[in-house]
Enzyme design. Structure first.
Site, PDB file in Angstrom:
ATOM      1  N   GLY A  94      27.297  55.087  16.628  1.00  0.00           N
ATOM      2  CA  GLY A  94      28.502  55.141  15.824  1.00  0.00           C
ATOM      3  C   GLY A  94      28.511  54.136  14.689  1.00  0.00           C
ATOM      4  O   GLY A  94      28.558  52.934  14.937  1.00  0.00           O
ATOM      5  N   GLY A  95      28.416  54.612  13.455  1.00  0.00           N
ATOM      6  CA  GLY A  95      28.544  53.760  12.294  1.00  0.00           C
ATOM      7  C   GLY A  95      27.384  52.821  12.046  1.00  0.00           C
ATOM      8  O   GLY A  95      27.520  51.877  11.264  1.00  0.00           O
TER       9      GLY A  95
ATOM     10  N   ARG B 283      24.166  59.933  11.215  1.00  0.00           N
ATOM     11  CA  ARG B 283      24.152  60.424   9.841  1.00  0.00           C
ATOM     12  C   ARG B 283      23.217  59.645   8.923  1.00  0.00           C
ATOM     13  O   ARG B 283      22.605  60.222   8.017  1.00  0.00           O
ATOM     14  CB  ARG B 283      25.579  60.427   9.294  1.00  0.00           C
ATOM     15  CG  ARG B 283      26.416  61.594   9.825  1.00  0.00           C
ATOM     16  CD  ARG B 283      27.876  61.426   9.472  1.00  0.00           C
ATOM     17  NE  ARG B 283      28.494  60.350  10.220  1.00  0.00           N
ATOM     18  CZ  ARG B 283      29.687  59.839   9.962  1.00  0.00           C
ATOM     19  NH1 ARG B 283      30.373  60.293   8.921  1.00  0.00           N
ATOM     20  NH2 ARG B 283      30.191  58.880  10.702  1.00  0.00           N
TER      21      ARG B 283
ATOM     22  N   GLN C 138      19.947  68.280  24.454  1.00  0.00           N
ATOM     23  CA  GLN C 138      21.348  68.019  24.788  1.00  0.00           C
ATOM     24  C   GLN C 138      22.036  69.318  25.173  1.00  0.00           C
ATOM     25  O   GLN C 138      21.962  70.316  24.457  1.00  0.00           O
ATOM     26  CB  GLN C 138      22.118  67.384  23.628  1.00  0.00           C
ATOM     27  CG  GLN C 138      23.536  67.001  24.076  1.00  0.00           C
ATOM     28  CD  GLN C 138      24.395  66.418  22.996  1.00  0.00           C
ATOM     29  OE1 GLN C 138      24.783  67.108  22.067  1.00  0.00           O
ATOM     30  NE2 GLN C 138      24.712  65.127  23.127  1.00  0.00           N
TER      31      GLN C 138
ATOM     32  N   MET D  58      22.886  66.293  16.315  1.00  0.00           N
ATOM     33  CA  MET D  58      23.894  66.620  15.302  1.00  0.00           C
ATOM     34  C   MET D  58      23.857  68.114  15.028  1.00  0.00           C
ATOM     35  O   MET D  58      22.825  68.649  14.611  1.00  0.00           O
ATOM     36  CB  MET D  58      23.638  65.817  14.017  1.00  0.00           C
ATOM     37  CG  MET D  58      23.870  64.321  14.177  1.00  0.00           C
ATOM     38  SD  MET D  58      23.427  63.343  12.710  1.00  0.00           S
ATOM     39  CE  MET D  58      21.632  63.232  12.900  1.00  0.00           C
TER      40      MET D  58
ATOM     41  N   CYS E 114      31.505  65.425  21.983  1.00  0.00           N
ATOM     42  CA  CYS E 114      31.845  66.270  20.844  1.00  0.00           C
ATOM     43  C   CYS E 114      33.323  66.642  20.883  1.00  0.00           C
ATOM     44  O   CYS E 114      33.815  67.125  21.902  1.00  0.00           O
ATOM     45  CB  CYS E 114      30.993  67.531  20.848  1.00  0.00           C
ATOM     46  SG  CYS E 114      31.330  68.619  19.450  1.00  0.00           S
TER      47      CYS E 114
ATOM     48  N   LYS F 293      25.848  61.296  26.974  1.00  0.00           N
ATOM     49  CA  LYS F 293      26.356  60.740  25.715  1.00  0.00           C
ATOM     50  C   LYS F 293      27.871  60.916  25.723  1.00  0.00           C
ATOM     51  O   LYS F 293      28.365  62.045  25.810  1.00  0.00           O
ATOM     52  CB  LYS F 293      25.742  61.423  24.505  1.00  0.00           C
ATOM     53  CG  LYS F 293      26.154  60.785  23.178  1.00  0.00           C
ATOM     54  CD  LYS F 293      25.392  61.403  22.009  1.00  0.00           C
ATOM     55  CE  LYS F 293      25.669  60.638  20.715  1.00  0.00           C
ATOM     56  NZ  LYS F 293      27.044  60.875  20.211  1.00  0.00           N
TER      57      LYS F 293
ATOM     58  N   HIS G 249      29.068  56.493  22.149  1.00  0.00           N
ATOM     59  CA  HIS G 249      29.604  56.515  20.797  1.00  0.00           C
ATOM     60  C   HIS G 249      30.844  55.631  20.816  1.00  0.00           C
ATOM     61  O   HIS G 249      31.831  55.960  21.478  1.00  0.00           O
ATOM     62  CB  HIS G 249      29.946  57.942  20.394  1.00  0.00           C
ATOM     63  CG  HIS G 249      30.386  58.075  18.966  1.00  0.00           C
ATOM     64  ND1 HIS G 249      30.330  59.264  18.286  1.00  0.00           N
ATOM     65  CD2 HIS G 249      30.896  57.186  18.090  1.00  0.00           C
ATOM     66  CE1 HIS G 249      30.785  59.091  17.049  1.00  0.00           C
ATOM     67  NE2 HIS G 249      31.143  57.833  16.918  1.00  0.00           N
TER      68      HIS G 249
END
Length: 341
Positions: free
Chosen positions: A218-219, A241, A76, A24, A106, A145, A177
């Site tokens: 993701g999520g 996150r 990454q 991130m 991204c 990714k 993702h």
């Protein structure tokens, strides 16, 4: 710079990838990774994205700095030129990273203008060429990714074709993702939330490509959810996150629940105190306390005293001369609130 490791432990990495913390930008720097490693010894950690041009043309080798105790840790890379990515991957391997990951997810404008990131979903042949060059250039495992597609692409068609091509190039592990990236019409922030998630598609891809190690991203916001995806047959889960904003919730019990390690779970109090030597070393090198403590604000999220913890660190970390004693003061304030509860 970390010492050079001569061979890649692919089997160990595949185990570590059962739970990973997503790369991130502006978040997963070496201080963030230091905190996460003090909560879990086994989860796989990722750097922020480092662009291949910055390393190869810009000579910004300081971007590869990391500590030995961060392992297992992956670098990454962002880029789209096979030769340049090969050279950057070689530099990453020489710096001691366990894995080299290519960013194909991204959606930021800056990344698009450099013709890498999610826009590469439109040119899977180029991605395959990049991966093949990176694999040939150095001994570490190369992973990808990606998103499930971009803009008007049909993920049911695009994703299996993409996986087939990178597998043919020699890639054996992919993190997906499970959202599209809308390169036109959505901001990078909106791209993290607005496109609908399709975790089921990633699960179907595992059935279609049983030889690939597939992680879903993701999520995903709890350790219970991580377990459910592993139980559903996926090889790994990458958390973003939630791992940053609530690190103890995701990582403190991970070694026991995800990796089967016996013993007590980590605690946020112990992790905070374990960061004190890291803070002292950073300050001795001329760093600032806030560069470390900004990643520690969510350590007690959801617990009594979390607000007091954040307030003490936020108010004091930027002040001249602030040091490890501020973390001790924040812990003391936390204890007072918990004791009164």
């Amino acid at each position: 710079m970390a010492r050079i490791r001569e061979t890649a432990d692919t089997s160990g990495l595949h185990t570590a990838a059962r739970l990973s913390v997503a790369p991130m930008m502006d978040w997963t720097d070496r201080h963030c990774r230091a905190l996460h490693r003090r909560l879990s010894r086994h989860a796989l950690l990722y750097t922020e994205m480092v662009t291949a041009p910055a390393l190869v043309r810009g000579g910004a080798l300081h971007l590869l700095d990391h500590a030995e105790d961060e392992h297992p840790v992956a670098l990454q890379l962002g880029g789209s030129d096979p030769a340049e990515l090969a050279q950057a991957a070689r530099l990453g391997a020489e710096a001691g990273y366990d894995e080299i990951n290519l960013n194909v997810g991204c959606p930021s404008d800056r990344v698009q203008s450099g013709t890498f990131g999610a826009v590469l979903m439109e040119t899977p042949g180029l991605v395959a060429d990049c991966c093949a060059a990176m694999i040939a250039a150095q001994p570490r495992e190369v992973t990808v990714k990606c998103r499930i597609g971009v803009d008007a692409q049909d993920p049911e068609t695009v994703l299996p074709d993409f996986l087939d091509r990178v597998r043919a190039a020699g890639v054996r592990r992919v993190i997906v993702h499970a959202r599209k990236a809308w390169l036109q019409g959505l901001s990078p922030r909106q791209n993290r939330d607005v496109p609908p998630l399709d975790h089921d598609l990633v699960t179907r891809m595992k059935a279609r490509f049983p030889d690939l190690h597939l992680s879903v991203n993701g999520g995903i916001a709890s350790l219970d959810a991580v377990r459910s995806y592993l139980d559903a047959g996926l090889d790994g889960v990458m958390v973003g996150r939630a791992a940053y904003h609530r690190p103890a919730e995701i990582l403190a019990a991970a070694d026991r629940r995800i990796f089967g390690v016996r013993g007590p779970d980590a605690t946020p109090e112990a992790a905070a105190r374990a960061m004190l030597p890291h803070i002292e070393a950073h300050l001795a090198r001329g760093g600032k306390l806030q560069q470390v403590t900004r990643h520690m604000l969510g350590l007690f999220a959801g617990r009594p005293g979390a607000r007091a913890w954040r307030r003490v660190l936020s108010d004091g970390a930027h002040r001249p001369g602030a040091g490890p004693e501020l973390v001790e003061a924040a812990l003391a304030q936390l204890g007072e609130v918990q004791g009164a509860a």
